[in-house]
Design a protein around this motif. Structure first.
Motif, short mmCIF file in Angstrom:
data_model
loop_
_atom_site.label_atom_id
_atom_site.label_comp_id
_atom_site.label_asym_id
_atom_site.label_seq_id
_atom_site.Cartn_x
_atom_site.Cartn_y
_atom_site.Cartn_z
N LYS A 12 6.03 13.04 29.18
CA LYS A 12 6.95 13.20 27.27
C LYS A 12 8.26 13.47 27.89
O LYS A 12 8.79 13.52 26.94
CB LYS A 12 6.72 14.89 27.33
CG LYS A 12 5.34 15.51 27.26
CD LYS A 12 5.14 17.01 27.37
CE LYS A 12 3.69 17.32 27.29
NZ LYS A 12 3.52 18.78 27.31
N ALA A 68 7.51 11.24 22.07
CA ALA A 68 7.84 12.33 22.39
C ALA A 68 9.28 12.23 22.03
O ALA A 68 9.88 12.24 22.21
CB ALA A 68 7.57 12.30 24.44
N TRP A 120 1.48 16.44 17.54
CA TRP A 120 0.28 17.49 18.15
C TRP A 120 -0.01 18.66 18.18
O TRP A 120 0.88 18.87 18.54
CB TRP A 120 -0.26 16.38 19.76
CG TRP A 120 -1.11 16.87 20.42
CD1 TRP A 120 -3.26 17.33 20.53
CD2 TRP A 120 -1.33 16.87 22.32
NE1 TRP A 120 -2.75 17.56 21.19
CE2 TRP A 120 -2.49 17.41 22.12
CE3 TRP A 120 0.20 16.92 22.93
CZ2 TRP A 120 -2.92 17.72 23.67
CZ3 TRP A 120 -0.27 17.61 24.26
CH2 TRP A 120 -1.33 17.20 24.70
N VAL A 172 -1.18 20.91 20.23
CA VAL A 172 -1.07 21.37 21.67
C VAL A 172 0.74 21.64 21.97
O VAL A 172 1.47 22.49 23.07
CB VAL A 172 -1.61 21.02 23.06
CG1 VAL A 172 -0.71 21.42 24.76
CG2 VAL A 172 -2.99 21.07 22.69
N ASP A 173 1.08 20.64 21.38
CA ASP A 173 2.95 20.61 21.38
C ASP A 173 3.29 19.16 20.00
O ASP A 173 3.23 18.20 20.22
CB ASP A 173 3.14 19.72 23.15
CG ASP A 173 4.36 19.34 23.06
OD1 ASP A 173 5.52 19.96 22.35
OD2 ASP A 173 4.96 18.90 24.34
N ASN A 218 6.31 18.39 19.51
CA ASN A 218 7.14 18.17 20.17
C ASN A 218 6.44 15.99 20.64
O ASN A 218 6.90 15.37 20.62
CB ASN A 218 7.95 18.83 20.64
CG ASN A 218 8.96 17.03 21.69
OD1 ASN A 218 9.87 17.20 20.48
ND2 ASN A 218 9.67 16.33 22.41
N ILE A 219 4.81 15.87 20.03
CA ILE A 219 4.71 14.75 20.98
C ILE A 219 4.04 14.78 19.24
O ILE A 219 3.31 15.24 18.60
CB ILE A 219 3.20 15.26 21.58
CG1 ILE A 219 3.51 15.52 23.20
CG2 ILE A 219 2.78 14.19 21.88
CD1 ILE A 219 4.67 14.70 23.70
#
Length: 206
Positions: free
Chosen positions: A123, A144, A166, A168-169, A171-172
Motif C-alpha cells: 500500500k 495506491a 476497491w 475494501v480500501d 485508496n486502492i
C-alpha cells in the motif's frame, strides 16, 4: 508482478489393503490334539483420499470485497476484477492481490490471473503489481493513492486506463486497459491534475 505461481498441493491418497487368505492343514494322529482353528485375517481397511489442499502460497481466489464488473464480454463471460487475500511468509508486507477473471451468465466467476506486490509494502504510494495481458485478460494492475486518472502508452499510443476503487480500501484503485500489450510510461494524476508518485511500474508476465 505476477502472483506466486498457481500450485495445487495434493495431500493424501487411497490405500487399499488386500485380503489375506491363510490355509492351514494338519494331520491328526491318534491321540493328537487337533490344531487350533486359524485366526481370521483382519478385514481390509480402506483409507479415503484426503481432499486436495491449497498451498499456503496460493491465493484462494475467494473475492475479498465487491467484484468489479467491466461490461467487457467474451466467450468466457464478462471480464471482472476483485481483491483476494494473500498470506505468504516470504512477503510479510503483502496482504492482498488483484485477480482478473470472467463471470459467466449464471454468475459463476472463474479466476484467470492474480497479481500482487512482491517487494515492500503493498500500500505504499504508487503503482503496484502491473501485469501484462494473458489468457484473454488485458493489461491491469492497481494504484495506491488518490488516482483520478491513469495514463500509459500502449502499442505506441497515449491512452487512459479504465479504473475503479476497491471496496475494501477505496485508496486502492484497480486499473485496466483495452489491450493485452504492455502499458509503458505509466502515470497517475489526482483530481486537480497533479502528478502522483510513480511506485513500481515494472510489468510482470506469466
Amino acid at each position: 508482478m505476477k502472483s506466486p505461481g498457481k500450485r495445487t498441493l495434493l495431500v493424501g491418497g487411497g490405500l487399499t489393503a488386500a485380503g489375506l487368505a491363510v490355509a492351514l492343514s494338519s494331520t491328526l494322529t491318534a491321540g493328537a490334539t487337533p490344531a487350533p482353528a486359524p485366526v481370521p485375517a483382519p478385514a481390509a481397511q480402506v483409507v479415503a483420499a484426503a481432499a486436495p489442499a491449497r498451498s499456503a502460497e496460493e491465493p484462494d481466489n475467494t473475492p475479498w470485497g465487491d467484484i468489479i464488473g467491466t461490461g467487457v464480454q467474451s466467450g468466457a463471460g464478462e471480464l471482472v476484477f476483485y481483491g483476494v487475500k494473500v498470506d505468504v511468509e516470504q512477503l510479510p508486507e503483502t496482504t492482498f492481490g488483484i485477480t482478473a477473471g470472467h463471470r459467466s451468465a449464471n454468475g459463476k466467476v472463474n479466476a484467470a490471473i492474480t497479481t500482487n506486490e512482491f517487494q515492500g509494502s503493498d500500500k505504499s504510494p504508487g503503482f503496484h503489481a502491473v501485469s501484462g495481458g494473458l489468457n484473454g485478460v488485458p493489461s491491469f494492475g492497481y494504484y495506491a493513492g488518490p488516482a483520478a486518472k491513469i495514463t500509459a502508452k500502449v502499442n505506441g499510443k497515449a491512452v487512459t486506463a479504465h479504473q475503479a476503487a476497491w471496496s475494501v480500501d477505496p485508496n486502492i484503485v484497480v486499473f485496466w486497459f483495452d489491450s493485452d500489450a504492455d502499458p509503458l510510461h505509466l502515470a497517475a494524476f489526482d483530481a486537480s491534475g497533479k502528478k502522483l508518485p510513480k511506485g513500481n511500474t515494472d510489468v510482470g508476465h506469466g
